[in-house]
Design a protein around this motif. Sequence first.
Motif, PDB file in Angstrom:
ATOM      1  N   PRO A 179     158.047  43.536  -4.729  1.00 26.02           N
ATOM      2  CA  PRO A 179     158.677  44.705  -4.093  1.00 26.02           C
ATOM      3  C   PRO A 179     160.202  44.619  -4.201  1.00 26.02           C
ATOM      4  CG  PRO A 179     157.104  43.656  -2.618  1.00 26.02           C
ATOM      5  CD  PRO A 179     157.274  42.730  -3.777  1.00 26.02           C
ATOM      6  N   PRO A 180     160.887  45.749  -4.040  1.00 25.00           N
ATOM      7  CA  PRO A 180     162.350  45.725  -4.163  1.00 25.00           C
ATOM      8  C   PRO A 180     163.017  44.891  -3.077  1.00 25.00           C
ATOM      9  CG  PRO A 180     161.574  47.868  -3.404  1.00 25.00           C
ATOM     10  CD  PRO A 180     160.356  47.082  -3.747  1.00 25.00           C
ATOM     11  N   LYS A 181     164.173  44.307  -3.434  1.00 20.60           N
ATOM     12  CA  LYS A 181     164.962  43.546  -2.462  1.00 20.60           C
ATOM     13  C   LYS A 181     166.112  44.448  -2.037  1.00 20.60           C
ATOM     14  CE  LYS A 181     166.915  39.349  -3.328  1.00 20.60           C
ATOM     15  NZ  LYS A 181     167.043  38.278  -4.287  1.00 20.60           N
TER      16      LYS A 181
ATOM     17  N   ILE B  57     153.395  49.067  -4.404  1.00 19.83           N
ATOM     18  CA  ILE B  57     152.715  48.751  -5.667  1.00 19.83           C
ATOM     19  C   ILE B  57     153.724  48.339  -6.749  1.00 19.83           C
ATOM     20  CG2 ILE B  57     150.626  50.132  -5.265  1.00 19.83           C
ATOM     21  CD1 ILE B  57     152.018  52.370  -6.948  1.00 19.83           C
ATOM     22  N   CYS B  58     154.973  48.078  -6.341  1.00 24.80           N
ATOM     23  CA  CYS B  58     156.013  47.565  -7.238  1.00 24.80           C
ATOM     24  C   CYS B  58     156.254  48.481  -8.443  1.00 24.80           C
ATOM     25  CB  CYS B  58     155.679  46.151  -7.736  1.00 24.80           C
ATOM     26  SG  CYS B  58     155.190  45.029  -6.449  1.00 24.80           S
ATOM     27  N   CYS B  59     156.252  49.783  -8.179  1.00 25.63           N
ATOM     28  CA  CYS B  59     156.398  50.705  -9.309  1.00 25.63           C
ATOM     29  C   CYS B  59     157.847  50.875  -9.732  1.00 25.63           C
ATOM     30  CB  CYS B  59     155.793  52.062  -8.967  1.00 25.63           C
ATOM     31  SG  CYS B  59     156.716  52.944  -7.680  1.00 25.63           S
ATOM     32  N   GLY B  60     158.786  50.659  -8.816  1.00 28.86           N
ATOM     33  CA  GLY B  60     160.196  50.813  -9.169  1.00 28.86           C
ATOM     34  C   GLY B  60     160.714  52.235  -9.004  1.00 28.86           C
ATOM     35  N   ALA B  61     159.915  53.158  -8.461  1.00 28.10           N
ATOM     36  CA  ALA B  61     160.364  54.549  -8.351  1.00 28.10           C
ATOM     37  C   ALA B  61     161.508  54.716  -7.359  1.00 28.10           C
ATOM     38  CB  ALA B  61     159.202  55.456  -7.953  1.00 28.10           C
ATOM     39  N   CYS B  62     161.655  53.786  -6.425  1.00 30.88           N
ATOM     40  CA  CYS B  62     162.724  53.922  -5.438  1.00 30.88           C
ATOM     41  C   CYS B  62     164.069  53.444  -5.985  1.00 30.88           C
ATOM     42  CB  CYS B  62     162.379  53.136  -4.174  1.00 30.88           C
ATOM     43  SG  CYS B  62     161.846  51.458  -4.499  1.00 30.88           S
TER      44      CYS B  62
HETATM   45  S1  SF4 Z   1     158.681  53.383  -4.653  1.00 33.69           S
HETATM   46 FE1  SF4 Z   1     157.367  51.873  -5.655  1.00 33.69          FE
HETATM   47  S2  SF4 Z   1     158.591  49.962  -5.644  1.00 33.69           S
HETATM   48 FE2  SF4 Z   1     159.538  51.371  -4.158  1.00 33.69          FE
HETATM   49  S3  SF4 Z   1     158.588  50.801  -2.226  1.00 33.69           S
HETATM   50 FE3  SF4 Z   1     157.364  52.482  -3.049  1.00 33.69          FE
HETATM   51  S4  SF4 Z   1     155.707  51.472  -4.189  1.00 33.69           S
HETATM   52 FE4  SF4 Z   1     157.301  49.919  -3.795  1.00 33.69          FE
END
Ligand code: SF4
Length: 358
Positions: free
Chosen positions: A192-194, A237-242
């Motif tokens: 997940p993002p830091k 889900i560690c997609c990186g969209a954020c």
């Molecule tokens: S956008 Fe993706 S990476 Fe960011 S918190 Fe949501 S699932 Fe995790």
Amino acid sequence: MALEDMRKPIESGCPDGFQYMHPLMRKNFGLWDWHDHPRPGVLRHVAKNGDSLWTVKAGTQRILDVFSLRKLCDIGDRFADGHVRFTIRSNIEYMVADEAKVEPLIKALEDAGFVVGGTANSVAMISHTQGWLHCDIPGTDASGVVKAMMDELIDEFKNCNMPNRVHITTSCCQINCGGQGDIAINVQHTKPPKINHDLVSNVCERPSVVARCPVAAIRPAMVNGKPSLEVDEKKCICCGACYPPCPPMQINDPEHTKLAVWVGGNHSNARSKPSFQKLVAAGIPNNPPRWPEATAIVKKILRAYREDAKDWERINDWIDRIGWPRFFELTGLPFTKYHVDNWYGARNSLNASTHIRF
Ligand code: SF4
Ligand code: SF4
């Protein structure tokens, strides 16, 4: 105001392509009769009136320096009446009206260090996204992966040894452009993002970041007295969209950003429906400058496809015929329950609307 006094509209967008076409292409537009493939890298089109046009295709590195471009254009002036065009796979194509110029053109390209090929049942040039050079969110340098991989696949580009054409793609993040092909090498984030909480309130529009998350894992939060965000790591889900709307949610990382290989993606065509690509190898080290692990996997898949598929089968047709268990057996790739997702139940588990579900 009289009509003649009005300012003409400023047109933007694509210019009319006809002005750049080879004269023989313009003359015979819509009047071509048949075409064939005299040798790898060369196509011949014959018009109803008997005019013939040869197309010679060469690979380039896509991100071209001005010296290479001048060299390529000089070759176009000498052999192709000053006309060239680029394909979406970063190949350059020369149109030649005189058959006697085809072999000298190929020699001139090869003498200048360019590789002729990429037509018919070869491995076409890998199509790729921009990587570090142009984009703000890449997790790897897609252009570098392409260079390293094509160096090893050069014989498959120059020759037509495959059962059908093979389109490979790479993309440098997990969510945006690129990444759909017979074989796709895509970034895969595994953590997940830091969050850098000191920067969030200055840089990010928090509601739009919250809305970005496909699994509603982001919530507004106050951290150290400042408005910030928090991530429910169990949901993420560690997609990186954020990361694009909020760079302080750093997700790229040299150790945990990996590559994944997907196979069997195909647009619909005259014979078959479109097919989704499926994940077949994950957690591959993102290992510049030569990415040897990812290249070895792609070569394994290509070898199994070349040896086992019937003529004209694309990779997805071949897998449909032999089945996934046999695909993993032939390629020697380890199979886990995460690999082949048939999207069963996806209507409930994926966001298909703008509503956030909790
Ligand atoms: S956008 Fe993706 S990476 Fe960011 S918190 Fe949501 S699932 Fe995790
Ligand atoms: S794949 Fe992602 S990182 Fe690469 S150019 Fe496209 S948007 Fe940017």
